[in-house]
Each structure stands twice: as structure tokens, then as C-alpha cells.
Design a protein around this motif. Structure first.
Motif, PDB file in Angstrom:
ATOM      1  N   PRO A 204       0.824  -1.219   0.000  1.00 48.80           N
ATOM      2  CA  PRO A 204       0.000   0.000   0.000  1.00 48.80           C
ATOM      3  C   PRO A 204       0.856   1.266   0.000  1.00 48.80           C
ATOM      4  O   PRO A 204       1.989   1.261   0.486  1.00 48.80           O
ATOM      5  N   ILE A 205       0.298   2.321  -0.555  1.00 50.60           N
ATOM      6  CA  ILE A 205       0.998   3.610  -0.591  1.00 50.60           C
ATOM      7  C   ILE A 205       0.997   4.227   0.810  1.00 50.60           C
ATOM      8  O   ILE A 205      -0.064   4.349   1.438  1.00 50.60           O
ATOM      9  N   THR A 206       2.165   4.609   1.308  1.00 47.23           N
ATOM     10  CA  THR A 206       2.245   5.259   2.622  1.00 47.23           C
ATOM     11  C   THR A 206       2.900   6.632   2.543  1.00 47.23           C
ATOM     12  O   THR A 206       2.855   7.390   3.502  1.00 47.23           O
ATOM     13  N   GLY A 207       3.517   6.946   1.398  1.00 44.40           N
ATOM     14  CA  GLY A 207       4.180   8.246   1.275  1.00 44.40           C
ATOM     15  C   GLY A 207       4.260   8.678  -0.168  1.00 44.40           C
ATOM     16  O   GLY A 207       4.205   7.844  -1.072  1.00 44.40           O
ATOM     17  N   ILE A 208       4.337   9.993  -0.358  1.00 44.13           N
ATOM     18  CA  ILE A 208       4.486  10.536  -1.707  1.00 44.13           C
ATOM     19  C   ILE A 208       5.539  11.636  -1.671  1.00 44.13           C
ATOM     20  O   ILE A 208       5.836  12.186  -0.612  1.00 44.13           O
ATOM     21  N   VAL A 209       6.110  11.919  -2.834  1.00 43.98           N
ATOM     22  CA  VAL A 209       7.063  13.023  -2.966  1.00 43.98           C
ATOM     23  C   VAL A 209       6.390  14.112  -3.788  1.00 43.98           C
ATOM     24  O   VAL A 209       5.878  13.839  -4.886  1.00 43.98           O
ATOM     25  N   THR A 210       6.349  15.312  -3.246  1.00 47.39           N
ATOM     26  CA  THR A 210       5.703  16.429  -3.941  1.00 47.39           C
ATOM     27  C   THR A 210       6.715  17.551  -4.111  1.00 47.39           C
ATOM     28  O   THR A 210       6.956  18.316  -3.190  1.00 47.39           O
ATOM     29  N   PRO A 211       7.347  17.643  -5.283  1.00 47.53           N
ATOM     30  CA  PRO A 211       8.340  18.698  -5.498  1.00 47.53           C
ATOM     31  C   PRO A 211       7.684  20.075  -5.510  1.00 47.53           C
ATOM     32  O   PRO A 211       6.611  20.256  -6.091  1.00 47.53           O
ATOM     33  N   ILE A 212       8.323  21.003  -4.837  1.00 46.31           N
ATOM     34  CA  ILE A 212       7.883  22.394  -4.833  1.00 46.31           C
ATOM     35  C   ILE A 212       8.985  23.200  -5.497  1.00 46.31           C
ATOM     36  O   ILE A 212      10.140  23.119  -5.103  1.00 46.31           O
ATOM     37  N   ARG A 213       8.642  23.974  -6.521  1.00 41.25           N
ATOM     38  CA  ARG A 213       9.674  24.655  -7.294  1.00 41.25           C
ATOM     39  C   ARG A 213       9.335  26.130  -7.461  1.00 41.25           C
ATOM     40  O   ARG A 213       8.186  26.490  -7.670  1.00 41.25           O
ATOM     41  N   LEU A 214      10.357  26.951  -7.347  1.00 45.36           N
ATOM     42  CA  LEU A 214      10.207  28.381  -7.607  1.00 45.36           C
ATOM     43  C   LEU A 214      11.264  28.802  -8.610  1.00 45.36           C
ATOM     44  O   LEU A 214      12.433  28.470  -8.455  1.00 45.36           O
ATOM     45  N   ASP A 215      10.859  29.510  -9.658  1.00 46.80           N
ATOM     46  CA  ASP A 215      11.818  30.069 -10.603  1.00 46.80           C
ATOM     47  C   ASP A 215      11.999  31.544 -10.288  1.00 46.80           C
ATOM     48  O   ASP A 215      11.029  32.300 -10.274  1.00 46.80           O
ATOM     49  N   TYR A 216      13.246  31.933 -10.032  1.00 48.52           N
ATOM     50  CA  TYR A 216      13.537  33.324  -9.725  1.00 48.52           C
ATOM     51  C   TYR A 216      14.037  34.034 -10.977  1.00 48.52           C
ATOM     52  O   TYR A 216      14.855  33.488 -11.717  1.00 48.52           O
TER      53      TYR A 216
END
Lengths: 137, 162
Positions: B4-16
């Protein structure tokens, strides 16, 4: 600048994502009899925890309850050309799920019938639903 | 895959989008050609690298450009034992604060060519540049610094930079 946040899903969202991997959409029956999709961790009326084992499968077709055109897609959006975000109430559900809708802007209406388009490969993430698409009439 | 799925990776990105200004623009154009150029304060005579528009201590505009050498002194350093995302350097490694000769500021750069336990404040180092074909408008053109065969700098000569 980019950070890769690693999040624990918890049992209910984890079960929802596991369902997506199996190409099923799961919802929670709450204490008022409503079916909530995606399923929450806690019942919004009684505040009781939702048990992952009680989740129910809902349909993969549904109705657009609202939508908004996104003229400037951003990095990470499901499409790199202008597209619609839609709230979709899946058949058997009493709440709406937000996702992208792949349809020409002038064909989109509140009330239109749509269905899940699955990603080619499902991994247990919301993007396992690639988007919604119109049901051929 | 049936767990079962217990974790996810959610990339957060900012372009300056960064506007460097006239002085730093000149610095970036120079470094694209493999040259380090600082600027000297007309009042306190300190040389800043990278240069800004004016001296933060004296509040006066910089005028004179100063060519900076590829050699310098490692005034302090940190041994990094915990990697962070997207950094493909073998652990442990040393991050150095280097005062290039002729400057009164320090620049953070990777130190190579010496075991972390042998790194010392005051070590004399030399910049190792990327191949010319990879030069960009960035300090990243200096891939790392490495020790050179010179006696360590006297602590008194760089203590103001700490």
C-alpha cells in the motif's frame, strides 16, 4: 529553487492513492450517508476517524459541477497548453474532485459528462488520473 | 508492486528572475569569459567580489574595476557530512570560504584535492575552472578550489574576513 517534500499519506489518503494505482477511485461514507471523494481522514460531521477498510469504490464517469479556464499553464501542471480545471462529481459520490479536463474551451459546460483518463502507468499518485475527458455522446 | 501507498514526494519549485544591476552584470559578463573582476571602494579601498553597486560600509559608489587572481586563501570551511537533494558530491566534502587574492570578501566554493581532516584555515588554494565550453554567466564556472604548494596564510592577515 526546488525542494522535494516527502509526505506521509496516512492510512486513508494512502488507501485512496493505492486505489488509484489499481485504477479505482475510492471514497468514504460519512455519518450523514454522503460519499466523499477524495476520502478525508476524519468525518466532517462527527469528527470520527475514517477507517481505510470502509472505503467504497465510486464510478469513473461523472458530472462537471464547476470549471475554470487556465490560460497560462505553469510548470508541473498536467498540460503545457491552456486547459480547464474542473470539479467533477463522480457517479456515486456526493462531493467533487478537482482535476484537469482535456476538452476545447467552447465545449465545456457545467453539467457536462466526463470520465477518468488513466495515466499509461499508475504509481499511486493523484496524477494516476491523467485528466478527465468528455464522455462521447 | 502490491505494497500500500504510505508516502508521496511532492516537489515544490520556484523560478527566480534576478536583475543583477550594472555592477554585477559586468562581473557576470567577465566571468563568462573566464575572468574574475571585483570593484574597489574609493573611500575604504576594500575590494568586493562579486561587486555590488556601492560600498555597504561607506555608502559610496564603486568606480574602479580590479582584476582578481585565481589564487586565494581559505579563511574558513565546513565539512559536510549530510547530503541534500540534487547535490552529487561524494561525502564528506569541504565547503570553503575563499578570499581570492586582491579581494576583501569571501566566496563559498567546493574544496577538492585534500582530505577533509587535513583542511585548515589559512590554506592557500587555486580556482579550478570548468572547461571553457561550459562557462556561463555564473560563479559556478569555478568548479572547485584545490590546495597549492604555498605556506598557509598568517591568521592575522585574514581574521577580519571571518
Amino acid at each position: 529553487m526546488e525542494f522535494a517534500y516527502t509526505r506521509s499519506t496516512g492510512p486513508v489518503v494512502g488507501a485512496f492513492l493505492t486505489g488509484l494505482r489499481d485504477r479505482k477511485v475510492l471514497g468514504a461514507k460519512d455519518s450523514t450517508g454522503r460519499t466523499v471523494v477524495p476520502p478525508p481522514e476524519y468525518d466532517a460531521s462527527s469528527a470520527a476517524p475514517i477507517e481505510a477498510s470502509t472505503l467504497v469504490e465510486v464510478g469513473q464517469e461523472g458530472t462537471v459541477t464547476s470549471w475554470s479556464w487556465n490560460p497560462v499553464p505553469r510548470l508541473g501542471n498536467p498540460f503545457d497548453v491552456p486547459f480547464a480545471w474542473a470539479l467533477v462529481r463522480l457517479d456515486g459520490a456526493d462531493t467533487s474532485l478537482l482535476h484537469a479536463l482535456d476538452a476545447p474551451r467552447d465545449t465545456i459546460t457545467t453539467g457536462m459528462r466526463v470520465k477518468v483518463r488513466w495515466a499509461a502507468e499508475t504509481v499511486g499518485f493523484i496524477n494516476d488520473i491523467a485528466c478527465f475527458e468528455p464522455v462521447a455522446s | 508492486m502490491t505494497e500500500p501507498i504510505t508516502g508521496i514526494v511532492t516537489p515544490i519549485r520556484l523560478d527566480y528572475r534576478y536583475t543583477p544591476g550594472a555592477s554585477t552584470s559586468q562581473f557576470l559578463r567577465s566571468i563568462k569569459e573566464g575572468k574574475l573582476v571585483g570593484r574597489r571602494c574609493p573611500r575604504c579601498s576594500k575590494v568586493y567580489l562579486p561587486p555590488r553597486g556601492g560600498c555597504p560600509m561607506c555608502g559610496v559608489e564603486f568606480a574602479e574595476e580590479v582584476a582578481i587572481k585565481n589564487t586565494g586563501t581559505m579563511v574558513t570551511f565546513a565539512v559536510v557530512n549530510v547530503n541534500f537533494a540534487n547535490r552529487a558530491v561524494d561525502l564528506p566534502y569541504v565547503t570553503a570560504e575563499v578570499a581570492f587574492d586582491g579581494t576583501d570578501t569571501t566566496t563559498m566554493v567546493l574544496l577538492k584535492g585534500v582530505a577533509p581532516e587535513e583542511a585548515r584555515m589559512g590554506m592557500r588554494v587555486k580556482a579550478h575552472w570548468l572547461p571553457e565550453s561550459e562557462w556561463d554567466y555564473s560563479l559556478v564556472n569555478i568548479d572547485y578550489v584545490e590546495p597549492i604548494d604555498e605556506p598557509d596564510a598568517d591568521f592575522e592577515s585574514f581574521k577580519e574576513l571571518l
